[in-house]
Enzyme design. Structure first.
Site, PDB file in Angstrom:
ATOM      1  N   ARG A  81      68.871  26.407  37.535  1.00 18.16           N
ATOM      2  CA  ARG A  81      68.166  26.119  38.780  1.00 18.16           C
ATOM      3  C   ARG A  81      67.809  24.638  38.803  1.00 18.16           C
ATOM      4  O   ARG A  81      67.100  24.146  37.918  1.00 18.16           O
ATOM      5  CB  ARG A  81      66.900  26.982  38.893  1.00 18.16           C
ATOM      6  CG  ARG A  81      66.122  26.672  40.159  1.00 18.16           C
ATOM      7  CD  ARG A  81      64.904  27.570  40.360  1.00 18.16           C
ATOM      8  NE  ARG A  81      64.122  26.997  41.462  1.00 18.16           N
ATOM      9  CZ  ARG A  81      62.852  26.653  41.402  1.00 18.16           C
ATOM     10  NH1 ARG A  81      62.166  26.859  40.287  1.00 18.16           N
ATOM     11  NH2 ARG A  81      62.257  26.113  42.433  1.00 18.16           N
ATOM     12  N   HIS A 125      62.115  20.316  46.339  1.00 16.40           N
ATOM     13  CA  HIS A 125      61.166  20.399  45.234  1.00 16.40           C
ATOM     14  C   HIS A 125      60.266  19.162  45.303  1.00 16.40           C
ATOM     15  O   HIS A 125      60.213  18.359  44.373  1.00 16.40           O
ATOM     16  CB  HIS A 125      61.895  20.505  43.891  1.00 16.40           C
ATOM     17  CG  HIS A 125      61.077  21.125  42.804  1.00 16.40           C
ATOM     18  ND1 HIS A 125      61.500  22.194  42.038  1.00 16.40           N
ATOM     19  CD2 HIS A 125      59.833  20.833  42.348  1.00 16.40           C
ATOM     20  CE1 HIS A 125      60.560  22.521  41.162  1.00 16.40           C
ATOM     21  NE2 HIS A 125      59.543  21.705  41.323  1.00 16.40           N
ATOM     22  N   GLU A 170      57.544  26.329  45.758  1.00 16.10           N
ATOM     23  CA  GLU A 170      56.078  26.378  45.717  1.00 16.10           C
ATOM     24  C   GLU A 170      55.402  25.718  46.919  1.00 16.10           C
ATOM     25  O   GLU A 170      54.712  24.709  46.790  1.00 16.10           O
ATOM     26  CB  GLU A 170      55.571  25.742  44.421  1.00 16.10           C
ATOM     27  CG  GLU A 170      56.018  26.481  43.184  1.00 16.10           C
ATOM     28  CD  GLU A 170      55.454  25.921  41.890  1.00 16.10           C
ATOM     29  OE1 GLU A 170      55.525  26.624  40.862  1.00 16.10           O
ATOM     30  OE2 GLU A 170      54.917  24.792  41.900  1.00 16.10           O
ATOM     31  N   ASN A 292      57.331  31.954  40.376  1.00 11.32           N
ATOM     32  CA  ASN A 292      56.995  30.940  39.374  1.00 11.32           C
ATOM     33  C   ASN A 292      55.643  31.328  38.793  1.00 11.32           C
ATOM     34  O   ASN A 292      54.636  31.333  39.517  1.00 11.32           O
ATOM     35  CB  ASN A 292      56.903  29.547  39.996  1.00 11.32           C
ATOM     36  CG  ASN A 292      58.239  29.025  40.486  1.00 11.32           C
ATOM     37  OD1 ASN A 292      59.260  29.694  40.390  1.00 11.32           O
ATOM     38  ND2 ASN A 292      58.233  27.812  41.017  1.00 11.32           N
ATOM     39  N   TYR A 294      52.721  30.857  35.644  1.00 14.40           N
ATOM     40  CA  TYR A 294      52.208  30.121  34.486  1.00 14.40           C
ATOM     41  C   TYR A 294      50.933  30.731  33.922  1.00 14.40           C
ATOM     42  O   TYR A 294      50.819  30.928  32.723  1.00 14.40           O
ATOM     43  CB  TYR A 294      51.993  28.638  34.851  1.00 14.40           C
ATOM     44  CG  TYR A 294      53.295  27.916  35.070  1.00 14.40           C
ATOM     45  CD1 TYR A 294      54.023  27.423  33.996  1.00 14.40           C
ATOM     46  CD2 TYR A 294      53.850  27.785  36.340  1.00 14.40           C
ATOM     47  CE1 TYR A 294      55.248  26.788  34.176  1.00 14.40           C
ATOM     48  CE2 TYR A 294      55.067  27.163  36.529  1.00 14.40           C
ATOM     49  CZ  TYR A 294      55.761  26.664  35.449  1.00 14.40           C
ATOM     50  OH  TYR A 294      56.981  26.060  35.630  1.00 14.40           O
ATOM     51  N   GLU A 354      60.570  30.298  37.492  1.00 18.76           N
ATOM     52  CA  GLU A 354      59.981  29.353  36.534  1.00 18.76           C
ATOM     53  C   GLU A 354      59.001  30.100  35.649  1.00 18.76           C
ATOM     54  O   GLU A 354      58.222  30.921  36.135  1.00 18.76           O
ATOM     55  CB  GLU A 354      59.190  28.213  37.207  1.00 18.76           C
ATOM     56  CG  GLU A 354      60.008  27.140  37.866  1.00 18.76           C
ATOM     57  CD  GLU A 354      59.125  26.044  38.455  1.00 18.76           C
ATOM     58  OE1 GLU A 354      58.004  25.794  37.916  1.00 18.76           O
ATOM     59  OE2 GLU A 354      59.532  25.434  39.450  1.00 18.76           O
TER      60      GLU A 354
END
Length: 449
Positions: A81, A125, A170, A292, A294, A354
């Site tokens: 990606r 991005h 995002e 994504n 985290y 991600e």
């Protein structure tokens, strides 16, 4: 190779990949007709970036495509990606395509395919052409039209060779951190007045999806940053505010894409600038939903004199990465299971677009980068995905962030997220221990046995 049972096992056909972004790795900021982006401008302003660095050179990927794609082939990943830099294609965000910019991505895509790497292309991005920001950026509705034109140019050139497409990475981070809080480019601190930027980024997603399909794209998804939102206490004020923040961070972006509506509590905030048909434009059919992930976030009700009604608190009781983010892999499993339970038929297959961590360990005296903490992190998070799959969640892939250390936005070069260590003085690539672990994980999967 270690025995297979040492590794999380995923269903046959599960895609392992790596992720990067153009401004973070490419460098060559002024070469071959590339125009300036908001991140070129932002990183040049004193005090914006932790170490005063910029992405002008970054990892110099622009000149090292063959070397970097060879690393992917060595890993054994099936997909990569990456993002296209809008200012390489349209230096001012308008007009005909810059042929040298298209040629770079032509070469990258062809090299990937020749080395067994299926491209997943992100159109945006965060590197908005500065000329469009000068006209209002994502606060200006006309930027949506410019993005649709850009998507059409890119789709026409590459749709025949790109497996998956992500129009916007995002949109919550781009709008809230870029226009709401000012910690990311373009650095505007508008708080709730930034909501038009969020709406226009979602509109851009929808318009780009339409243009990409028109150009022949067969798989279009998203890459939305999602986090479980935990109340700081059982107090009614904290619980209530955590729900509002959850609507802002998560619901404001996933509900329009999947259901064609904003969360009920937020709808009044959009009525001033939303036009008839906007939500239908945003709700395009998705072939996959990119997550994504985290870490979770903890939210409390703020003091009455605060500029915003919520207060982000530290998530205590868990280890943290070197950037200070709590490590809670079970929160990923929990979020995926709840996501499926809530949306069911409206939810396409999921991809983890991600997931990764920052550990700043460098080479020892023998040149070995022993990042065992990253191995532990990846094992735990891939396990969390595996457990969600056993609970019935349709997850098709895991793209780790990131292939290599890179320019980490406002953190500059102070944080290292890569499987590959980059010496920013010499630009030498060095495989970390996590690189070999990820390669062994992939070899241990059912399709390789």
């Amino acid at each position: 190779m270690p025995p297979p049972h040492d590794f999380p096992l995923l269903p046959p056909g599960f895609r392992f990949g790596t992720s990067t972004a153009s401004y973070q790795i490419e460098g060559a900021a002024t070469e071959d007709g590339r125009g300036p982006s908001i991140w070129d401008t932002f990183s040049a302003e004193p005090g914006r970036i932790a170490d005063g660095s910029t992405g002008a050179v970054a990892c110099d990927h622009y000149h090292r495509v063959d070397e970097d794609v060879a690393l992917m082939q060595e890993l054994g990943t099936g997909g990569y990606r990456f993002s296209i830099a809008w200012p390489r294609i349209q230096p001012t965000g308008r007009g005909p395509a810059n042929e040298k910019g298209l040629a770079f991505y032509d070469r990258l895509i062809d090299t990937l395919l020749a080395h067994g790497q299926q491209p997943m292309v992100t159109l945006y991005h965060w590197d908005l052409p500065q000329a469009l920001e000068d006209d209002g950026g994502w606060l200006n509705r006309s930027t949506v039209d410019r993005f649709a034109e850009y998507a059409a140019l890119v789709g026409e050139r590459f749709a025949d060779r790109v497996e998956h497409w992500v129009p916007v990475n995002e949109p919550n981070v781009a709008s809230i951190l870029g226009y709401g809080l000012g910690t990311h480019a373009p650095g505007k601190s508008m708080l709730f007045d930034s909501l038009p930027a969020a709406h226009h980024l979602l509109m851009a997603h929808g318009r780009a999806a339409i243009e990409l399909r028109r150009a022949g794209a067969t798989s279009i998804g998203c890459a939305n940053n999602h986090a479980p939102i935990w109340p700081a206490s059982d107090d009614d004020a904290d619980v209530g505010m955590s729900k509002i923040f959850d609507a802002l961070w998560n619901g404001m972006f996933l509900e329009p894409m999947l259901l064609g509506r904003y969360p009920v509590d937020l709808m009044p905030l959009f009525e001033e600038f939303m036009l008839d048909g906007d939500l239908a434009t945003i709700r395009q059919p998705l072939d996959f939903y990119g997550v994504n992930y985290y870490n979770p976030m903890k939210v409390a009700a703020a003091d009455e004199d605060s500029d915003v009604p919520f207060d982000l608190r530290e998530v205590v009781g868990y280890p943290t990465t070197d950037v200070g983010w709590p490590i809670v892999p079970d929160a990923l499993r929990e979020w995926l299971v709840m996501f499926r339970a809530r949306f069911r038929a409206a939810l396409p297959p999921i991809m983890i677009t991600e997931s990764g961590c920052s550990y700043n360990v460098g080479p020892d005296k023998d040149g070995v980068v022993d990042d065992q903490a990253r191995i532990d992190y990846l094992r735990a998070h891939v396990n969390a995905v595996s457990e969600a799959i056993t609970r019935g969640v349709d997850v098709r892939g895991y793209y780790t962030w990131s292939l290599m250390d890179n320019f980490e936005w406002a953190e500059g070069f102070t944080q290292r997220f890569g499987l590959v260590h980059v010496d920013y003085e010499t630009l030498e690539r060095r495989r970390k221990k996590s690189f070999q672990w990820y390669a062994d994980l992939i070899k241990a999967q059912p399709q390789h046995l």
